[in-house]
Design a protein around this motif. Structure first.
Motif, PDB file in Angstrom:
ATOM      1  N   LEU A   1       0.811  -1.296   0.191  1.00  0.00           N
ATOM      2  CA  LEU A   1      -0.154  -0.044   0.112  1.00  0.00           C
ATOM      3  C   LEU A   1       0.883   1.177   0.051  1.00  0.00           C
ATOM      4  O   LEU A   1       0.469   2.331  -0.566  1.00  0.00           O
ATOM      5  CB  LEU A   1      -1.101  -0.152   1.189  1.00  0.00           C
ATOM      6  N   HIS A   2       2.026   1.311   0.845  1.00  0.00           N
ATOM      7  CA  HIS A   2       2.778   2.426   0.669  1.00  0.00           C
ATOM      8  C   HIS A   2       3.746   2.590  -0.290  1.00  0.00           C
ATOM      9  O   HIS A   2       4.173   3.772  -0.659  1.00  0.00           O
ATOM     10  CB  HIS A   2       3.674   2.294   2.076  1.00  0.00           C
ATOM     11  N   THR A   3       4.267   1.478  -1.093  1.00  0.00           N
ATOM     12  CA  THR A   3       5.037   1.487  -2.258  1.00  0.00           C
ATOM     13  C   THR A   3       4.297   1.497  -3.410  1.00  0.00           C
ATOM     14  O   THR A   3       5.108   1.932  -4.547  1.00  0.00           O
ATOM     15  CB  THR A   3       6.065   0.464  -1.909  1.00  0.00           C
ATOM     16  N   SER A   4       3.135   1.236  -3.661  1.00  0.00           N
ATOM     17  CA  SER A   4       2.413   1.205  -4.978  1.00  0.00           C
ATOM     18  C   SER A   4       2.500   2.451  -5.483  1.00  0.00           C
ATOM     19  O   SER A   4       2.163   3.663  -4.946  1.00  0.00           O
ATOM     20  CB  SER A   4       1.082   0.661  -4.924  1.00  0.00           C
ATOM     21  N   SER A   5       2.251   2.779  -6.855  1.00  0.00           N
ATOM     22  CA  SER A   5       2.466   3.868  -7.425  1.00  0.00           C
ATOM     23  C   SER A   5       0.750   4.327  -7.645  1.00  0.00           C
ATOM     24  O   SER A   5      -0.048   3.706  -7.455  1.00  0.00           O
ATOM     25  CB  SER A   5       2.605   3.572  -9.073  1.00  0.00           C
ATOM     26  N   GLN A   6       0.758   5.568  -7.290  1.00  0.00           N
ATOM     27  CA  GLN A   6      -0.573   6.295  -7.355  1.00  0.00           C
ATOM     28  C   GLN A   6      -1.517   6.104  -8.672  1.00  0.00           C
ATOM     29  O   GLN A   6      -0.713   6.372  -9.807  1.00  0.00           O
ATOM     30  CB  GLN A   6      -0.416   7.801  -6.901  1.00  0.00           C
ATOM     31  N   SER A   7      -2.358   5.688  -8.613  1.00  0.00           N
ATOM     32  CA  SER A   7      -3.391   5.548  -9.727  1.00  0.00           C
ATOM     33  C   SER A   7      -3.891   7.022 -10.278  1.00  0.00           C
ATOM     34  O   SER A   7      -4.171   7.702  -9.547  1.00  0.00           O
ATOM     35  CB  SER A   7      -4.688   4.865  -9.410  1.00  0.00           C
ATOM     36  N   LEU A   8      -3.769   7.121 -11.609  1.00  0.00           N
ATOM     37  CA  LEU A   8      -3.846   8.394 -12.443  1.00  0.00           C
ATOM     38  C   LEU A   8      -5.402   8.329 -13.198  1.00  0.00           C
ATOM     39  O   LEU A   8      -5.638   9.096 -13.786  1.00  0.00           O
ATOM     40  CB  LEU A   8      -2.919   8.634 -13.316  1.00  0.00           C
ATOM     41  N   ALA A   9      -6.156   7.196 -12.696  1.00  0.00           N
ATOM     42  CA  ALA A   9      -7.505   7.087 -13.339  1.00  0.00           C
ATOM     43  C   ALA A   9      -8.400   8.284 -12.516  1.00  0.00           C
ATOM     44  O   ALA A   9      -8.229   8.547 -11.568  1.00  0.00           O
ATOM     45  CB  ALA A   9      -8.132   6.054 -13.023  1.00  0.00           C
ATOM     46  N   PRO A  10      -9.318   8.975 -13.144  1.00  0.00           N
ATOM     47  CA  PRO A  10     -10.143  10.019 -12.621  1.00  0.00           C
ATOM     48  C   PRO A  10     -11.121   9.470 -11.332  1.00  0.00           C
ATOM     49  O   PRO A  10     -11.628   8.523 -11.649  1.00  0.00           O
ATOM     50  CB  PRO A  10     -11.102  10.505 -13.771  1.00  0.00           C
ATOM     51  N   VAL A  11     -11.254  10.238 -10.483  1.00  0.00           N
ATOM     52  CA  VAL A  11     -12.027   9.776  -9.299  1.00  0.00           C
ATOM     53  C   VAL A  11     -13.380  10.243  -9.603  1.00  0.00           C
ATOM     54  O   VAL A  11     -13.728  11.265  -9.832  1.00  0.00           O
ATOM     55  CB  VAL A  11     -11.468  10.509  -8.005  1.00  0.00           C
ATOM     56  N   PRO A  12     -14.245   9.269  -9.580  1.00  0.00           N
ATOM     57  CA  PRO A  12     -15.811   9.605  -9.803  1.00  0.00           C
ATOM     58  C   PRO A  12     -16.306  10.593  -8.716  1.00  0.00           C
ATOM     59  O   PRO A  12     -15.948  10.502  -7.459  1.00  0.00           O
ATOM     60  CB  PRO A  12     -16.467   8.249  -9.850  1.00  0.00           C
ATOM     61  N   PRO A  13     -17.188  11.388  -9.135  1.00  0.00           N
ATOM     62  CA  PRO A  13     -17.726  12.318  -7.987  1.00  0.00           C
ATOM     63  C   PRO A  13     -18.575  11.704  -7.015  1.00  0.00           C
ATOM     64  O   PRO A  13     -19.254  10.776  -7.260  1.00  0.00           O
ATOM     65  CB  PRO A  13     -18.415  13.271  -8.876  1.00  0.00           C
ATOM     66  N   LEU A  14     -18.549  12.022  -5.791  1.00  0.00           N
ATOM     67  CA  LEU A  14     -19.559  11.671  -4.811  1.00  0.00           C
ATOM     68  C   LEU A  14     -20.914  11.955  -4.866  1.00  0.00           C
ATOM     69  O   LEU A  14     -21.158  13.208  -5.335  1.00  0.00           O
ATOM     70  CB  LEU A  14     -18.808  12.167  -3.400  1.00  0.00           C
ATOM     71  N   PRO A  15     -21.667  11.068  -4.758  1.00  0.00           N
ATOM     72  CA  PRO A  15     -23.107  11.304  -5.026  1.00  0.00           C
ATOM     73  C   PRO A  15     -23.683  12.525  -3.734  1.00  0.00           C
ATOM     74  O   PRO A  15     -23.290  12.169  -2.677  1.00  0.00           O
ATOM     75  CB  PRO A  15     -23.879   9.896  -4.990  1.00  0.00           C
ATOM     76  N   GLU A  16     -24.539  13.097  -4.334  1.00  0.00           N
ATOM     77  CA  GLU A  16     -25.199  14.241  -3.440  1.00  0.00           C
ATOM     78  C   GLU A  16     -26.135  13.315  -2.295  1.00  0.00           C
ATOM     79  O   GLU A  16     -26.139  13.822  -1.073  1.00  0.00           O
ATOM     80  CB  GLU A  16     -26.043  15.213  -4.125  1.00  0.00           C
ATOM     81  N   LYS A  17     -26.600  12.323  -2.622  1.00  0.00           N
ATOM     82  CA  LYS A  17     -27.611  11.776  -1.632  1.00  0.00           C
ATOM     83  C   LYS A  17     -27.155  10.101  -1.361  1.00  0.00           C
ATOM     84  O   LYS A  17     -26.771   9.756  -2.533  1.00  0.00           O
ATOM     85  CB  LYS A  17     -29.085  12.010  -2.292  1.00  0.00           C
ATOM     86  N   GLY A  18     -27.584   9.627  -0.565  1.00  0.00           N
ATOM     87  CA  GLY A  18     -26.876   8.217  -0.161  1.00  0.00           C
ATOM     88  C   GLY A  18     -27.667   7.381  -1.189  1.00  0.00           C
ATOM     89  O   GLY A  18     -29.083   7.608  -1.441  1.00  0.00           O
ATOM     90  N   GLY A  19     -27.340   6.048  -1.106  1.00  0.00           N
ATOM     91  CA  GLY A  19     -28.293   4.996  -1.859  1.00  0.00           C
ATOM     92  C   GLY A  19     -29.631   4.435  -1.004  1.00  0.00           C
ATOM     93  O   GLY A  19     -29.691   5.006   0.105  1.00  0.00           O
ATOM     94  N   LYS A  20     -30.259   4.018  -1.863  1.00  0.00           N
ATOM     95  CA  LYS A  20     -31.678   3.516  -0.908  1.00  0.00           C
ATOM     96  C   LYS A  20     -31.566   2.429   0.061  1.00  0.00           C
ATOM     97  O   LYS A  20     -30.716   1.635  -0.062  1.00  0.00           O
ATOM     98  CB  LYS A  20     -32.447   3.096  -2.053  1.00  0.00           C
ATOM     99  N   VAL A  21     -32.366   2.597   1.132  1.00  0.00           N
ATOM    100  CA  VAL A  21     -31.981   1.355   2.153  1.00  0.00           C
ATOM    101  C   VAL A  21     -33.231   0.989   2.646  1.00  0.00           C
ATOM    102  O   VAL A  21     -34.441   1.959   2.172  1.00  0.00           O
ATOM    103  CB  VAL A  21     -31.204   2.208   3.485  1.00  0.00           C
TER     104      VAL A  21
END
Length: 252
Positions: A30-50
């Motif tokens: 975890l400490h030595t792995s290269s950082q991923s350059l993939a775009p981070v998806p935006p966080l949803p404004e509302k939580g999922g259905k429960v």
């Protein structure tokens, strides 16, 4: 903080067998792995259905193809009965207290949740509106700056044309001054030549008049009084003969 805990407990995990060695190796990766350059998806404004307040809808959707509609409920009931029958979980006074506290929390959420959520949404909307206003002002300022920069670039491009026009104007002024001076020199030379021609004509006329006067004086001085009388008599005779001829022609 977690990385510090992992580093501190690394020595202890090494002596705990294969499990400790695996955890240490995982922490290193975890400490030595290269950082991923993939775009981070935006966080949803509302939580999922429960369902029932705490159970995600994805669990039910995952179990439906294999257990049917009642499968998740039967699985939950079976797990609860299994934990109670095997005394994995023992019901005591803490369970009643937890149930009472949970009921109060559920009642509070059902009673005051919508108003608190509306208040929080209003605060969030105000913050978003202020941020949008700041963004709009910044965008307008940057747009105006871009337009000003384009105008300055256009002026810089037109500067060469302006300089060419000024060079042409200066060249025209120099040409005009040159032609004016040539015209002035031409007029001055012509005036002086005309003066020389007039002076030569004056000399020639004065010489002619002097010659005429000298010839007249010489002729008049060479005529004697007797020749003058004879010349006058002859002129009178000629005039009389001319008068007779004129009369004869008139009568005829």
């Amino acid at each position: 903080m977690l990385s510090r805990l992992v580093i501190i407990s690394a020595s202890a995990l090494k002596g705990s067998g294969p499990l400790g060695a695996g955890l240490v190796q995982a922490s290193r990766s975890l400490h030595t792995s290269s950082q991923s350059l993939a775009p981070v998806p935006p966080l949803p404004e509302k939580g999922g259905k429960v369902r029932h307040g705490i159970f995600p809808e994805e669990i039910f959707q995952l179990l439906y193809p294999k257990t049917g509609v009642t499968g998740p409920y039967m699985l939950g009931t079976g797990l609860l009965v299994y934990m109670l029958s095997k005394e994995i979980y023992v019901i005591n006074h803490e369970t009643l207290a937890a149930a009472s506290i949970g009921a109060v929390i559920i009642y509070g959420v059902k009673k005051f949740g919508p108003s608190v959520a509306a208040f929080a949404d209003k605060l969030n909307e105000d913050k978003v509106a202020k941020a949008q206003e700041v963004k709009d002002v910044a965008m307008a300022s940057l747009t105006q700056a871009i337009e000003d920069e384009k105008k300055e670039q256009w002026r810089a491009e037109g500067r060469s044309i302006l300089f060419d026009a000024k060079r042409n104007n200066v060249a025209m002024l120099l040409e005009t001054n040159h032609r004016e001076r040539l015209h002035m020199v031409t007029n001055e030379v012509k005036r002086r030549l005309d003066y020389q021609v007039a002076l030569q004509d004056l000399h020639r006329r004065m010489a002619q008049e002097h010659m005429i006067n000298w010839v007249e004086k010489s002729v008049i001085g060479s005529i004697t009084p007797q020749q003058e009388k004879e010349s006058i008599a002859k002129c009178i005779t000629d005039l009389k003969a001319l008068a007779k001829n004129t009369q004869a022609k008139a009568t005829a």
